[in-house]
Scaffold this motif. Structure first.
Motif, PDB file in Angstrom:
ATOM      1  N   VAL A 161       0.838  -1.204   0.000  1.00  0.00           N
ATOM      2  CA  VAL A 161       0.000   0.000   0.000  1.00  0.00           C
ATOM      3  C   VAL A 161       0.869   1.249   0.000  1.00  0.00           C
ATOM      4  N   CYS A 162       1.935   1.246   0.788  1.00  0.00           N
ATOM      5  CA  CYS A 162       2.849   2.385   0.837  1.00  0.00           C
ATOM      6  C   CYS A 162       3.481   2.637  -0.526  1.00  0.00           C
ATOM      7  N   MET A 163       3.919   1.582  -1.185  1.00  0.00           N
ATOM      8  CA  MET A 163       4.546   1.702  -2.504  1.00  0.00           C
ATOM      9  C   MET A 163       3.573   2.283  -3.526  1.00  0.00           C
ATOM     10  N   LEU A 164       2.357   1.747  -3.564  1.00  0.00           N
ATOM     11  CA  LEU A 164       1.360   2.209  -4.526  1.00  0.00           C
ATOM     12  C   LEU A 164       0.983   3.663  -4.276  1.00  0.00           C
ATOM     13  N   SER A 236     -12.082  -7.224   8.911  1.00  0.00           N
ATOM     14  CA  SER A 236     -12.125  -5.837   8.459  1.00  0.00           C
ATOM     15  C   SER A 236     -10.732  -5.321   8.128  1.00  0.00           C
ATOM     16  N   VAL A 237      -9.716  -5.766   8.861  1.00  0.00           N
ATOM     17  CA  VAL A 237      -8.341  -5.343   8.597  1.00  0.00           C
ATOM     18  C   VAL A 237      -7.905  -5.784   7.205  1.00  0.00           C
ATOM     19  N   TRP A 238      -8.178  -7.045   6.862  1.00  0.00           N
ATOM     20  CA  TRP A 238      -7.759  -7.570   5.564  1.00  0.00           C
ATOM     21  C   TRP A 238      -8.542  -6.932   4.432  1.00  0.00           C
ATOM     22  N   LEU A 242      -6.874  -4.699   1.421  1.00  0.00           N
ATOM     23  CA  LEU A 242      -7.046  -5.106   0.028  1.00  0.00           C
ATOM     24  C   LEU A 242      -7.804  -4.042  -0.773  1.00  0.00           C
ATOM     25  N   ALA A 243      -8.770  -3.379  -0.112  1.00  0.00           N
ATOM     26  CA  ALA A 243      -9.504  -2.310  -0.790  1.00  0.00           C
ATOM     27  C   ALA A 243      -8.585  -1.151  -1.133  1.00  0.00           C
ATOM     28  N   ALA A 245      -5.323  -1.310  -1.603  1.00  0.00           N
ATOM     29  CA  ALA A 245      -4.437  -1.751  -2.675  1.00  0.00           C
ATOM     30  C   ALA A 245      -5.157  -1.736  -4.017  1.00  0.00           C
ATOM     31  N   GLY A 246      -6.384  -2.233  -4.055  1.00  0.00           N
ATOM     32  CA  GLY A 246      -7.133  -2.268  -5.302  1.00  0.00           C
ATOM     33  C   GLY A 246      -7.431  -0.879  -5.851  1.00  0.00           C
ATOM     34  N   LEU A 247      -7.871   0.027  -4.990  1.00  0.00           N
ATOM     35  CA  LEU A 247      -8.177   1.391  -5.430  1.00  0.00           C
ATOM     36  C   LEU A 247      -6.925   2.105  -5.929  1.00  0.00           C
ATOM     37  N   LEU A 248      -5.799   1.880  -5.254  1.00  0.00           N
ATOM     38  CA  LEU A 248      -4.559   2.532  -5.668  1.00  0.00           C
ATOM     39  C   LEU A 248      -4.053   1.982  -6.996  1.00  0.00           C
ATOM     40  N   VAL A 249      -4.234   0.689  -7.231  1.00  0.00           N
ATOM     41  CA  VAL A 249      -3.845   0.113  -8.525  1.00  0.00           C
ATOM     42  C   VAL A 249      -4.665   0.741  -9.649  1.00  0.00           C
ATOM     43  N   LEU A 250      -5.972   0.888  -9.437  1.00  0.00           N
ATOM     44  CA  LEU A 250      -6.822   1.515 -10.446  1.00  0.00           C
ATOM     45  C   LEU A 250      -6.420   2.968 -10.686  1.00  0.00           C
ATOM     46  N   ALA A 251      -6.162   3.712  -9.594  1.00  0.00           N
ATOM     47  CA  ALA A 251      -5.753   5.108  -9.727  1.00  0.00           C
ATOM     48  C   ALA A 251      -4.423   5.220 -10.458  1.00  0.00           C
TER      49      ALA A 251
END
Length: 267
Positions: A161-164, A236-238, A242-243, A245-251
């Motif tokens: 997440v930090c990288m993205l 909820s943590v997972w 994952l949410a 990570a997914g949103l950042l990949v799309l962005a």
């Protein structure tokens, strides 16, 4: 689908040897000219968390109330503060990486993503061993219970997440320099909008959703469950990790596609 993002992954993989060389140089540059040498990047965060423990647990013996994962304030703070410092360091350096490499990118046709990855990996090289030491220090309290196996996965997802997010901000900073100042302010106040300084139960229930907007909330919640309670992180943590990570990949896919031809010129 995600064509631009997949191309970036291929660029990183094909230049993985170069990335590792750049990362080692980045880590070496952090302690160049210091008397402590290689110890210095590790010494700073260690002294900070040691100060938390000494002041709050030893000197003042402060205690949290009911509902907290532990009653010792210093013990609680250390579990959240070290991941927060790691996140801020990786995010800040990754966000500024393209601006700092602007001159080099003008002269050499290297993929810009390499410099973001280099900066965030350099932070991981410094902080990941410290976080693993933290895990080794806390897990004996629960006799190395099985949930400790979740710790490395949480750590990996935090760095993903930090990288993205760092790459998203690096592109935005190249286009608009105000991004650096805005993110710096958000990081300065972000610790107060996370469960780093206080347990979630102390935050008004109707406003707890605000804490989940902070990308560090989910991993910190997971670390607290594993290290302080010896329990598995809640679903909820997972899902939140994952949410993110997914949103950042799309962005990122959109930003990379739209900035490909102008990015180096912006720098």
């Amino acid at each position: 689908m995600l064509h631009a993002f997949r191309n970036e992954l291929r660029s990183v993989w094909s230049a993985r040897s170069l990335v590792w060389v750049l990362t080692r140089r980045e880590v070496a540059a952090r302690h160049a000219g210091t008397a402590a040498g290689i110890v210095w990047p590790y010494l700073q965060p260690l002294l900070t968390v040691a100060a938390y423990y000494l002041v709050f647990d030893v000197v003042f013996a402060m205690r949290l109330g009911d509902g907290a994962p532990t009653h010792a304030v210093g013990t609680f703070l250390v579990v959240g503060a070290l991941p927060w410092m790691a996140f801020c360091d990786g995010l800040s350096r990754g966000m500024n990486s393209l601006l700092e490499a602007g001159g080099l990118l003008h002269k050499n046709p290297l993929p810009p993503v390499l410099f973001v990855v280099r900066s965030v990996l350099a932070s991981a090289v410094v902080f990941a061993p410290l976080l693993l030491v933290l895990a080794l220090a806390y897990t004996p309290l629960h006799r190395f219970a099985l949930p400790v196996l979740a710790f490395p996965l949480l750590l990996l997802l935090q760095w993903v997440v930090c990288m993205l997010l760092a790459y998203v901000l690096a592109i935005l900073a190249a286009a608009l320099r105000d991004t650096v100042q805005m993110v710096g302010f958000l990081l300065s106040v972000g610790i107060y909008l996370s469960p780093v300084l206080f347990p979630m139960t102390l935050f008004p229930e109707q406003w707890r959703w605000v804490l989940w907007l902070n990308p560090i909330t989910a991993p910190v919640q997971g670390y607290q469950q594993v290290l302080l309670l010896g329990a598995w992180p809640p679903l909820s943590v997972w899902w939140v990790l994952l949410a993110w990570a997914g949103l950042l990949v799309l962005a990122l896919n959109v930003l990379i596609a739209r900035s490909r031809d102008q990015l180096v010129d912006w720098l």
